[in-house]
Motif scaffolding. Structure first.
Motif, PDB file in Angstrom:
ATOM      1  N   ARG A  35      13.707 -10.466 -45.076  1.00  0.00           N
ATOM      2  CA  ARG A  35      14.336 -11.589 -45.795  1.00  0.00           C
ATOM      3  C   ARG A  35      13.976 -11.562 -47.284  1.00  0.00           C
ATOM      4  NH1 ARG A  35      12.035 -13.387 -41.197  1.00  0.00           N
ATOM      5  NH2 ARG A  35      13.440 -13.995 -39.484  1.00  0.00           N
ATOM      6  N   ARG A  73      12.219  -1.323 -36.959  1.00  0.00           N
ATOM      7  CA  ARG A  73      13.192  -2.338 -37.391  1.00  0.00           C
ATOM      8  C   ARG A  73      12.513  -3.675 -37.668  1.00  0.00           C
ATOM      9  NH1 ARG A  73      15.071  -6.785 -36.156  1.00  0.00           N
ATOM     10  NH2 ARG A  73      13.520  -6.774 -34.485  1.00  0.00           N
ATOM     11  N   ARG A  97       4.826 -10.491 -31.314  1.00  0.00           N
ATOM     12  CA  ARG A  97       5.466 -10.763 -30.025  1.00  0.00           C
ATOM     13  C   ARG A  97       4.363 -11.095 -29.019  1.00  0.00           C
ATOM     14  NH1 ARG A  97       9.043 -10.106 -33.165  1.00  0.00           N
ATOM     15  NH2 ARG A  97      11.027  -9.047 -32.839  1.00  0.00           N
ATOM     16  N   ASN A 124      22.916 -16.677 -40.767  1.00  0.00           N
ATOM     17  CA  ASN A 124      23.808 -17.215 -39.727  1.00  0.00           C
ATOM     18  C   ASN A 124      24.308 -18.636 -39.956  1.00  0.00           C
ATOM     19  OD1 ASN A 124      24.334 -15.266 -37.747  1.00  0.00           O
ATOM     20  ND2 ASN A 124      22.174 -15.310 -37.143  1.00  0.00           N
ATOM     21  N   SER A 171      13.623  -7.823 -39.522  1.00  0.00           N
ATOM     22  CA  SER A 171      14.519  -8.652 -40.336  1.00  0.00           C
ATOM     23  C   SER A 171      13.809  -8.809 -41.672  1.00  0.00           C
ATOM     24  CB  SER A 171      14.730 -10.024 -39.689  1.00  0.00           C
ATOM     25  OG  SER A 171      15.294  -9.869 -38.409  1.00  0.00           O
TER      26      SER A 171
HETATM   27  C1  FMN Z   1      20.852 -14.605 -32.516  1.00  0.00           C
HETATM   28  C2  FMN Z   1      19.942 -14.477 -33.707  1.00  0.00           C
HETATM   29  C3  FMN Z   1      20.060 -15.380 -34.763  1.00  0.00           C
HETATM   30  C4  FMN Z   1      19.228 -15.261 -35.874  1.00  0.00           C
HETATM   31  N1  FMN Z   1      19.416 -16.094 -36.956  1.00  0.00           N
HETATM   32  C5  FMN Z   1      18.677 -15.928 -38.065  1.00  0.00           C
HETATM   33  C6  FMN Z   1      18.968 -16.652 -39.268  1.00  0.00           C
HETATM   34  O1  FMN Z   1      19.924 -17.422 -39.331  1.00  0.00           O
HETATM   35  N2  FMN Z   1      18.170 -16.471 -40.346  1.00  0.00           N
HETATM   36  C7  FMN Z   1      17.130 -15.574 -40.329  1.00  0.00           C
HETATM   37  O2  FMN Z   1      16.448 -15.444 -41.342  1.00  0.00           O
HETATM   38  N3  FMN Z   1      16.865 -14.844 -39.221  1.00  0.00           N
HETATM   39  C8  FMN Z   1      17.610 -14.991 -38.113  1.00  0.00           C
HETATM   40  N4  FMN Z   1      17.382 -14.204 -37.005  1.00  0.00           N
HETATM   41  C9  FMN Z   1      16.291 -13.215 -37.045  1.00  0.00           C
HETATM   42  C10 FMN Z   1      15.080 -13.678 -36.254  1.00  0.00           C
HETATM   43  O3  FMN Z   1      14.454 -14.764 -36.889  1.00  0.00           O
HETATM   44  C11 FMN Z   1      14.132 -12.473 -36.110  1.00  0.00           C
HETATM   45  O4  FMN Z   1      14.771 -11.501 -35.320  1.00  0.00           O
HETATM   46  C12 FMN Z   1      12.820 -12.859 -35.447  1.00  0.00           C
HETATM   47  O5  FMN Z   1      12.095 -13.742 -36.278  1.00  0.00           O
HETATM   48  C13 FMN Z   1      11.957 -11.630 -35.159  1.00  0.00           C
HETATM   49  O6  FMN Z   1      11.700 -10.916 -36.329  1.00  0.00           O
HETATM   50  P1  FMN Z   1      12.153  -9.392 -36.520  1.00  0.00           P
HETATM   51  O7  FMN Z   1      13.641  -9.340 -36.426  1.00  0.00           O
HETATM   52  O8  FMN Z   1      11.646  -9.036 -37.896  1.00  0.00           O
HETATM   53  O9  FMN Z   1      11.503  -8.576 -35.451  1.00  0.00           O
HETATM   54  C14 FMN Z   1      18.219 -14.270 -35.898  1.00  0.00           C
HETATM   55  C15 FMN Z   1      18.115 -13.364 -34.826  1.00  0.00           C
HETATM   56  C16 FMN Z   1      18.982 -13.457 -33.748  1.00  0.00           C
HETATM   57  C17 FMN Z   1      18.893 -12.462 -32.642  1.00  0.00           C
END
Ligand code: FMN
Length: 374
Positions: free
Chosen positions: A167, A163, A366, A326, A165
């Motif tokens: 973008r 998994r 991490r 968000n 995020s």
């Molecule tokens: C509560 C929460 C809020 C987040 N808000 C944003 C956001 O507004 N924009 C964004 O690009 N990523 C957002 N993220 C993603 C985090 O930036 C991301 O999980 C973190 O950088 C780790 O990367 P990964 O998810 O690829 O492992 C959010 C994650 C969480 C749990």
């Protein structure tokens, strides 16, 4: 005597050598970065159970990748009996998250990863419960061999290291209704959370406009921009040193020397260009999901984190990507409109994310298990 032109040529040559040297070190550090990111995502190792459980927990989504957690293992006569995930308030982000709402959601995401890994990787029964403001989340562990994980739990567990995020602009393909159902079921397994999935284009456009308005508001706030910049890692060297934060290539941006990244962040990153990016990202998504806790309290926010992590892991298992947008959750003035659009008037929205199909981007780093265990 050296001419003025000679001095200038010399300076340009020196500059070119320095820039060349920096680009070389970026490419060397990028290789080291990729190795470190891959090492964090090797399979679960039952012979190193506790560090593996903690490593899998830390691979969870977490706001700004601040990793606001401390893990402690409780030992009984027959081995480990539980793990608590306490908030690390030294890693909070007071401007964007003044009530530590996202911080608790992040703890919930980590707790869900840990629970899945304990059940499917370590074959232990698990129970997750809110343990209080200072303690955070408590995960009770049964004895080894006490659990047989379901097919869904196995699928979510195997998705933990995959998994991310993502973008980027997704390819706009619609998701089969049966897969939308599986995403919903994955999230619904956590009690106390409502998940609203939006795939209707007209509604998605309305949410997109809210994201853009809220983003414009955030980007005009110097305190927000300065806190965000604190967590951006422009170069792989910076990311490797800190092992946290938002690595530029993981957001689809080039890796740059830190000084250049900082300069461009201040001069080039503007609401107009960022809004165009968000607009394309939402238009290219297959759908959006909004999460609402029954209780607006740390307990409820942890439950939202758990539900959302399961949603993202199921998306990964189904070959999809997810990314958070968000802004209308973070800027209080936009929350009521988002809730109304999601048909949840009067409730506080906790998370907004988009899902769809896209290639992977570089993974984020991490801190290793030993640095986050008490
Ligand atoms: C509560 C929460 C809020 C987040 N808000 C944003 C956001 O507004 N924009 C964004 O690009 N990523 C957002 N993220 C993603 C985090 O930036 C991301 O999980 C973190 O950088 C780790 O990367 P990964 O998810 O690829 O492992 C959010 C994650 C969480 C749990």
């Amino acid at each position: 005597m050296v001419s003025r032109r000679g001095v200038l040529t010399g300076l340009v040559a020196l500059g070119a050598v320095a820039a060349g040297g920096q680009m070389l070190s970026i490419s060397r550090d990028s290789r080291r970065y990729a190795e470190r990111a891959a090492a964090l995502r090797v399979p679960f190792d039952p012979s190193h159970e506790m560090p593996s459980l903690v490593r899998f927990a830390t691979l969870a989504a977490n706001a700004h990748n601040t990793q606001p957690w401390r893990f402690s293992v409780s030992e009984g006569k027959g081995g480990p009996t539980g793990i608590t995930i306490a908030p690390d308030l030294s890693r909070h982000t007071p401007v964007v998250d003044p009530d530590d709402h996202h911080l608790h959601v992040s703890l919930g995401c980590a707790a869900e990863n840990l629970a899945l890994a304990a059940e499917a990787g370590a074959e232990r029964e698990v129970e997750v419960a809110y343990a209080g403001e200072a303690e955070g989340v408590g995960i009770t562990l049964g004895r080894a061999g006490s659990a047989v994980a379901s097919e869904t739990t196995q699928a979510l567990f195997h998705s933990i290291p995959k998994r991310q995020s993502t973008r980027s602009v997704f390819d706009g393909r619609p998701v089969e209704a049966s897969d939308v159902g599986r995403l919903r079921d994955a999230a619904d397994a956590v009690a106390g959370v409502d998940t609203v999935i939006v795939t209707d284009r007209r509604q998605m456009t309305q949410v997109r406009d809210l994201v853009i308005s809220a983003n414009t508001r955030q980007m005009s706030d110097p305190a927000f921009m300065s806190e965000l910049e604190e967590w951006i890692r422009f170069s792989p060297g910076q990311a490797l040193e800190r092992e946290d934060g938002l690595y530029a290539p993981a957001s689809g941006n080039p890796a740059l020397p830190a000084w250049l990244g900082e300069l461009l962040f201040a001069r080039v990153v503007k609401a107009r260009s960022e809004n165009a990016r968000y607009s394309a990202q939402i238009d290219g998504s297959s759908g959006l999901a909004v999460f609402f806790a029954d209780q607006s309290s740390p307990d409820g926010w942890i439950a939202v984190g758990r539900a959302c992590q399961r949603f993202c892991l199921m998306a990964t298992a189904l070959g999809m990507k997810t990314a958070f947008v968000n802004q209308p959750v973070e800027v209080e003035a936009f929350r009521a409109d988002l809730s109304a659009l999601a048909g949840m008037k009067g409730r506080r929205p906790d998370l907004l994310l988009r899902f769809g199909y896209a290639p992977s981007l570089p993974y984020s780093l991490r801190r290793p298990a030993e640095k986050v265990m008490a």
